[in-house]
Design an enzyme around this catalytic site. Structure first.
Site, PDB file in Angstrom:
ATOM      1  N   GLU A  46      33.382 -16.096  -9.111  1.00 38.83           N
ATOM      2  CA  GLU A  46      32.808 -15.005  -8.321  1.00 38.83           C
ATOM      3  C   GLU A  46      31.414 -15.369  -7.818  1.00 38.83           C
ATOM      4  O   GLU A  46      30.575 -15.875  -8.564  1.00 38.83           O
ATOM      5  CB  GLU A  46      32.688 -13.709  -9.133  1.00 38.83           C
ATOM      6  CG  GLU A  46      32.081 -12.590  -8.291  1.00 38.83           C
ATOM      7  CD  GLU A  46      31.666 -11.337  -9.043  1.00 38.83           C
ATOM      8  OE1 GLU A  46      31.188 -10.390  -8.388  1.00 38.83           O
ATOM      9  OE2 GLU A  46      31.808 -11.309 -10.275  1.00 38.83           O
ATOM     10  N   ASP A 111      17.811 -16.207 -19.477  1.00 37.77           N
ATOM     11  CA  ASP A 111      16.775 -15.785 -18.535  1.00 37.77           C
ATOM     12  C   ASP A 111      15.497 -15.628 -19.349  1.00 37.77           C
ATOM     13  O   ASP A 111      15.397 -14.742 -20.204  1.00 37.77           O
ATOM     14  CB  ASP A 111      17.186 -14.455 -17.891  1.00 37.77           C
ATOM     15  CG  ASP A 111      16.193 -13.989 -16.836  1.00 37.77           C
ATOM     16  OD1 ASP A 111      15.171 -14.669 -16.632  1.00 37.77           O
ATOM     17  OD2 ASP A 111      16.430 -12.937 -16.222  1.00 37.77           O
ATOM     18  N   ASP A 113      10.985 -15.971 -19.716  1.00 40.46           N
ATOM     19  CA  ASP A 113       9.698 -15.930 -19.031  1.00 40.46           C
ATOM     20  C   ASP A 113       9.199 -17.350 -18.809  1.00 40.46           C
ATOM     21  O   ASP A 113       9.593 -18.284 -19.501  1.00 40.46           O
ATOM     22  CB  ASP A 113       8.660 -15.165 -19.853  1.00 40.46           C
ATOM     23  CG  ASP A 113       8.854 -13.666 -19.766  1.00 40.46           C
ATOM     24  OD1 ASP A 113       9.624 -13.233 -18.888  1.00 40.46           O
ATOM     25  OD2 ASP A 113       8.262 -12.940 -20.579  1.00 40.46           O
ATOM     26  N   VAL A 140      12.412 -18.481 -15.592  1.00 37.31           N
ATOM     27  CA  VAL A 140      13.163 -19.727 -15.652  1.00 37.31           C
ATOM     28  C   VAL A 140      14.552 -19.399 -16.185  1.00 37.31           C
ATOM     29  O   VAL A 140      14.691 -18.617 -17.125  1.00 37.31           O
ATOM     30  CB  VAL A 140      12.487 -20.753 -16.588  1.00 37.31           C
ATOM     31  CG1 VAL A 140      13.372 -21.972 -16.776  1.00 37.31           C
ATOM     32  CG2 VAL A 140      11.142 -21.173 -16.035  1.00 37.31           C
ATOM     33  N   HIS A 141      15.564 -19.959 -15.558  1.00 35.99           N
ATOM     34  CA  HIS A 141      16.940 -19.760 -16.008  1.00 35.99           C
ATOM     35  C   HIS A 141      17.464 -21.071 -16.580  1.00 35.99           C
ATOM     36  O   HIS A 141      17.214 -22.136 -16.030  1.00 35.99           O
ATOM     37  CB  HIS A 141      17.835 -19.315 -14.848  1.00 35.99           C
ATOM     38  CG  HIS A 141      17.406 -18.024 -14.225  1.00 35.99           C
ATOM     39  ND1 HIS A 141      17.703 -17.683 -12.918  1.00 35.99           N
ATOM     40  CD2 HIS A 141      16.681 -16.989 -14.733  1.00 35.99           C
ATOM     41  CE1 HIS A 141      17.186 -16.496 -12.649  1.00 35.99           C
ATOM     42  NE2 HIS A 141      16.559 -16.062 -13.728  1.00 35.99           N
ATOM     43  N   HIS A 288      28.442 -11.325 -16.468  1.00 37.37           N
ATOM     44  CA  HIS A 288      27.095 -11.037 -15.965  1.00 37.37           C
ATOM     45  C   HIS A 288      26.742 -12.003 -14.831  1.00 37.37           C
ATOM     46  O   HIS A 288      26.970 -13.203 -14.928  1.00 37.37           O
ATOM     47  CB  HIS A 288      26.071 -11.163 -17.096  1.00 37.37           C
ATOM     48  CG  HIS A 288      24.762 -10.521 -16.793  1.00 37.37           C
ATOM     49  ND1 HIS A 288      23.876 -11.046 -15.886  1.00 37.37           N
ATOM     50  CD2 HIS A 288      24.176  -9.388 -17.259  1.00 37.37           C
ATOM     51  CE1 HIS A 288      22.802 -10.271 -15.820  1.00 37.37           C
ATOM     52  NE2 HIS A 288      22.961  -9.257 -16.647  1.00 37.37           N
TER      53      HIS A 288
END
Length: 400
Positions: A46, A111, A113, A140-141, A288
């Site tokens: 998706e 996810d 900071d 920052v991911h 998610h």
């Protein structure tokens, strides 16, 4: 380029150019197709697009890289989110029997900071393929792309996220880190990293012991009145943040030798100010959605780019290119380009080959190039595991 040079009003004019000439579709498809090891993996993924005026379009899916390209160039999304790999093609979710459309897999994502963060995730869970991506603003991911991570259940994802979450509670929570004896090896490893950066990150950059408001917040984490009294007296005459922290550590050491309760309070303070805050809800759900790499942040104009951990020490979010900068860089002539144009007209290549060559050359002319290279390097590492899996499947088929 300063972010002030980016004008959000220009985004509708810049996005068509970005998706037509600069977005790294080839690497993007290579990543999400995972070597074609699993049938329909890309096709059942998706995507969601946020369009102008906050129009939100979910359950987009594409059969090929070319189909994805054409649709993104047609819609010019302001934001791209990536979701799960489903049991059926997401764009056909309304046509399948109720209850059968299920989210099956997705990268384990975090996810966090923008803080100094170590690669502890690899050691504790055996994951090797971690793609770190700057969000374009403050976050920052981390995309954990190992096959084992992608197949984790909701319960397993929740357990991993809770294991990694040390800083808990919102603004109303004073003491956000609570350590118990014995300290877990993972936390000890994290403290080693935090201690290395604490002076620079907390004492100098956050100024946690330099003004009354900040000092009061730190002292609220000190467990006993007698220690508070000592620190307040010391801080009256000592103004140097490093020496103030040294006094606090000395008191903590004396306390550890005397009593057990609250014995790790200075370590709790360090973690509270330096350990990354995870959004656990992002990590828990298989379905998610999370902002895609190479999406544009509409407010800052910065591209969401991969980060090379080897260069983390020098990474500056304000150096990340904006869409306005890379589009402007396209217009700057470069030495040798005229000869290249002549060569292209002489060579008998079909239009698709020429277009693909131009696209590759286009992003290489801009500040985006090094970030695409980071993704290429990451994918090369993953490709070795894909090849191993394909060989294994091939051997199994020969046995039957």
């Amino acid at each position: 380029m300063p972010s002030s040079d980016y004008d959000p009003a220009s985004l509708p004019d810049l996005l068509p150019l970005y998706y037509r000439r600069l977005f790294p579709f080839s690497q993007y498809y290579r990543w999400l197709n995972y070597g074609g090891v699993q049938k329909n993996y890309f096709q059942n993924r998706e995507f969601s697009f946020t369009l102008k005026d906050d129009i939100y379009v979910r359950y987009q899916s594409f059969s090929t890289q070319n189909e994805l390209e054409k649709e993104m160039q047609k819609m010019n999304p302001y934001k791209i989110d990536i979701g799960a790999v489903y049991s059926h093609r997401p764009n056909q979710h309304n046509t399948v029997k109720s209850g059968t459309f299920q989210a099956l897999e997705k990268e384990l994502v975090f996810d966090i900071d923008m803080t100094d963060y170590d690669d502890e995730l690899c050691y504790d869970f055996g994951f090797r393929h971690l793609l770190w991506v700057y969000s374009g603003r403050r976050g920052v991911h981390c995309w954990v792309c190992d096959e084992a991570a992608r197949k984790l259940s909701v319960a397993a994802r929740s357990a991993v996220a809770e294991y990694l979450s040390l800083v808990k509670g919102g603004e109303e929570t004073v003491r956000k880190v609570v350590l118990t004896d014995p300290i877990h090896p993972f936390i000890r490893e994290s403290l080693t990293v935090v201690e290395h950066y604490f002076s620079q990150y907390a004492l100098q950059e956050q100024n946690i012991l330099s003004n009354k408001e900040s000092i009061d917040k730190v002292l609220a984490l000190v467990p006993e009145d007698i220690l508070l009294k000592d620190l307040l007296q010391h801080f009256q005459t000592e103004k140097n943040p490093e020496k103030r922290w040294g006094r606090l550590k000395a008191l903590a050491k004396n306390k550890q030798a005397a009593v057990k309760k609250g014995q790790y309070f200075e370590k709790e303070i360090m973690l509270q100010y330096c350990y990354p805050r995870l959004d656990v809800n992002v990590s828990k759900g298989v379905n998610h959605l999370l902002k895609s790499p190479f999406s544009v942040h509409p407010k800052t104009g910065r591209i969401s780019v991969p980060i090379d951990l080897r260069e983390l020490e020098t990474f500056d979010p304000f150096d990340v290119p904006t869409i306005s900068l890379i589009c402007e860089e396209l217009d700057r002539p470069r030495k040798g380009e005229e000869e290249e144009e002549e060569d292209e007209t002489k060579e008998k290549e079909n239009e698709k080959d020429v277009a693909e060559r131009r696209k590759i050359r286009d992003y290489k002319r801009t500040s985006l190039a090094k970030y695409v290279k980071y993704l290429d390097q990451f994918l090369d590492g993953m490709a070795r595991s894909w090849k191993g899996e394909l060989l294994r499947k091939s051997d199994l088929q020969k046995d039957f």
